[in-house]
Design a protein around this motif. Structure first.
Motif: not given
Length: 79
Positions: A18, A74, A76
């Motif tokens: 993300s 990030e 996921v």
């Protein structure tokens, strides 16, 4: 989904990341993951958030997560 092994003995895994929104983001994520031992190619696509990694052996998700974090994004998880 588990990583897939192709006929050349390499392993392909697809991850969801993300926060990527442009080519620079793709390059940052690809650059960090490509430094992991055994990685032969990385293709990040900002529009889908998918990162395809080809490596000699399955990668530890913690190592991929650390590389993605280092790039400022990030992980996921694995798709």
């Amino acid at each position: 989904m588990t990583a897939q092994t192709d006929t050349t003995g390499s392993v392909t895994a697809v991850y969801k990341v993300s926060g990527m929104s442009c080519g620079h983001c793709e390059g940052a994520v690809s650059g960090e993951i490509s430094e992991l031992p055994g990685v032969s190619s990385v293709k990040a696509v900002a529009s889908t958030g998918e990162v395809t990694v080809v490596s000699a052996l399955p990668l530890e998700e913690a190592a991929v997560r650390e590389a993605v974090d280092e790039a400022g994004f990030e992980l996921v998880g694995r798709i």
